[in-house]
Design an enzyme around this catalytic site. Structure first.
Site, mmCIF file in Angstrom:
data_model
loop_
_atom_site.group_PDB
_atom_site.id
_atom_site.type_symbol
_atom_site.label_atom_id
_atom_site.label_comp_id
_atom_site.label_asym_id
_atom_site.label_seq_id
_atom_site.Cartn_x
_atom_site.Cartn_y
_atom_site.Cartn_z
ATOM 1 N NE ARG A 31 -3.675 0.748 0.369
ATOM 2 C CZ ARG A 31 -4.849 0.937 0.927
ATOM 3 N NH1 ARG A 31 -5.613 -0.076 1.253
ATOM 4 N NH2 ARG A 31 -5.306 2.173 1.150
ATOM 5 C CB SER A 64 -5.747 -2.338 4.557
ATOM 6 O OG SER A 64 -6.348 -3.379 3.828
ATOM 7 C CE LYS A 120 -28.881 -19.254 23.865
ATOM 8 N NZ LYS A 120 -28.365 -19.697 25.154
ATOM 9 C CG ASP A 158 -27.680 -23.324 26.366
ATOM 10 O OD1 ASP A 158 -26.491 -23.515 26.023
ATOM 11 O OD2 ASP A 158 -28.334 -22.308 26.027
ATOM 12 C CB ALA A 217 -28.953 -19.788 31.573
#
Ligand code: NAP
Length: 511
Positions: free
Chosen positions: A37, A214, A299, A337, A371
């Protein structure tokens, strides 16, 4: 062409010395091409510096001298730029990049003196959005018309579904034998940078290291080669990933990518930053997008989108794993889970007291969110007597009603010790990084428990677990739950037994 995309590392050093050192590192790291570059150099003396940069180069080079009007750092006129690019061609650069806006002038400038052997990349950058397929195709035709050897189009992803349009155009170009670099910038465009071998992209860019990008969304060279295993991606490689918002922090790609590779499964696993779950699924509906881990906040949407689920998943109200059934393309939802956390707790308990079970034990769940529900239903399935404590008492009562358990307030939990040998499971985020000094229950109150589990996995040893351990109480970490839910997902994705030791070690090494 599919399956052989080159990996190009942009050199963004401010001096020739820095660039040469970056080029050596890129070579050692496995890059195929280095992009010089020139616009990043603080001072640039073309004949001297190009000679230094190109002489004895260890890699093929792409020379780019990007003006500020196309997102680069060069502020001067085009005449000087064109002379420098011509010189790079004369010195044997393998590729030179020129922006579409001035490509015709550049081609005219080269007329009669264009050296053989250098491929001309004509590029177009859109830092706002990704145009329609029709507009992208028109752009390809315009780039071809000026005499490009390689078409480069970089656009910006406003939504992850934008990338699908670029893939369509790339596949079309591949069919027409037109070499094309098609990239969609930004976090939502990441998959365009990884899946280019699958869709026939000529080349993709990778930063030498984090911080040396970049363009927005560029992955690092080591991530591209080691986590995404880009050199193994082919047209028939299946795509899996973790769908969430945010997802950048997810350990899913490293743990699943490593596991796929270890058993030679022809698949890649990506972080997928998704805003609208339904439109994501309908856009990437082909069987090649074979399965997903689902995390916050999708979920519940994943449950709504499932054609079939386990009955318990319906009760939990959340799907964390979704696959397309190969026989009919139907979406099948699972929740690993609850299996992961309950099996972690049960196995640890039995490791301490052989034959011990959750049946008839008091199982206290702090929290009533995703959970919390998974743990509460899982414990109920095992025959435990479930007690829910939650900041919002109403939610505790609702969940307790569902699982046939008892609800108590967080304050009452402090003095709750009807019997010895109880299990405690924290499913709130209290104690999670950065609030690592918080804990959901006092140390004093932990004495009546035989085992304390914490769903939090950052840090591994929360204050709750540390204090329980100090009292001699058995602990189970959220990392253990994470490993087991990931193992469950691996088995659903591949139909193969999960490489448990490898997955555990991978997670611990990168934790
Ligand atoms: P969620 O659905 O948002 O539920 C959060 C729960 O925490 C709610 O019950 C909430 O109470 C409670 N809570 C939040 N802040 C609180 C505070 N300051 N004081 C007291 N209670 C508080 O979240 P989730 O998906 O269940 O996730 C919860 C935790 O489990 C997170 O730390 C997550 O990282 C972890 N997790 C781990 C794994 C693993 O594999 N290890 C998997 C899934 C989740 P209210 O009802 O009053 O709002």
């Amino acid at each position: 062409m599919a399956g052989v995309s080159l990996v190009c590392v942009p050199l963004v050093g401010k001096s020739v010395e820095q660039m040469l050192s970056e080029m050596a590192t890129a070579t050692a790291g496995g890059a195929d091409v280095a992009e010089i570059r020139l616009d990043h150099l603080a001072s640039f003396e073309p004949r001297r510096d190009l000679d230094l940069l190109l002489r004895n180069r260890p890699l093929p080079v792409l020379v780019t001298y990007r003006p500020n009007w196309e997102g680069g750092e060069y502020e001067g006129d085009d005449g000087w730029r064109f002379e420098a690019l011509l010189l790079a061609m004369e010195l044997g650069a393998e590729y030179v990049d020129i922006e579409l806006k001035v490509a015709q002038e550049f081609v005219d400038f080269l007329s009669g003196k264009r050296p053989d052997g250098t491929k001309l990349i004509v590029s177009s950058h859109n830092y706002q959005s990704t145009p329609s397929i029709e507009d992208l195709s028109i752009l390809v035709a315009r780039i071809q018309a000026v005499g490009a050897d390689i078409v480069k189009i970089a656009t910006t992803a406003v939504d992850i579904t934008d990338v699908a349009r670029m893939f369509k155009v790339m596949v079309h170009c591949q069919g027409q034998q037109v070499p094309m670099i098609g990239l969609v910038m930004g976090d939502r465009g990441l998959m365009s940078r990884i899946l280019c071998p699958k869709f026939g992209g000529y080349l993709t860019f990778a930063a030498l290291s984090t911080g040396k990008e970049s363009a927005p969304g560029q992955p690092s060279l080591s991530d591209l080669l080691d986590i995404y295993n880009i050199k193994q991606i082919k047209a028939d490689t299946k795509v899996y990933g973790v769908v969430g918002k945010p997802v950048a922090h997810s350990k899913g790609p490293i743990i699943h990518g490593t596991a796929f590779r270890s058993v030679g499964y022809n698949a890649v696993y990506l972080p997928l930053l998704v805003d609208d779950f339904e439109s994501f699924l309908s856009t990437y509906s082909s069987p090649d997008f074979a399965g997903f881990s689902v995390t916050m906040p999708h979920k519940e949407a994943a449950l709504a989108c499932s054609d079939e689920v386990d009955p318990i998943v319906k009760y939990i109200g959340a799907v964390n794993t979704l696959i397309k059934r190969p026989s009919d393309g139907k979406l099948i939802g699972y929740n690993t889970d609850y299996t992961g956390s309950i099996s972690a707790i049960e196995t640890t308990l039995q490791g301490k007291v052989p034959g011990a079970s959750l049946a008839d034990r008091i199982f206290v769940v702090i929290g009533a969110g995703g959970a919390g529900k998974a743990l509460a239903y899982g414990a109920r399935e095992k025959g435990a007597r479930v007690v829910i404590a939650n900041r919002t008492y109403e939610r505790a009562r609702e969940l307790a009603n569902f699982v046939g358990g008892q609800a108590i307030s967080l304050a009452d939990l402090e003095n709750f010790h009807p019997e010895e040998g109880m299990i405690l499971a924290n499913t709130t985020s209290v104690g999670m990084y950065p609030n690592i000094h918080d804990t959901p229950l006092s140390k004093q109150a932990l004495k009546s428990y035989a085992l304390v589990f914490d769903a939090i996995y950052n840090p591994t040893l929360t204050r709750l677990l540390r204090e329980a351990e100090e009292l001699g109480v058995t602990i189970v970490t959220g990392v253990e739950m994470f490993v087991r839910q990931a193992m469950g997902q691996f088995e659903i994705f591949t139909g193969l037994p999960a490489p448990e030791k490898l997955m555990r070690e991978t997670l611990l090494n990168f934790h």
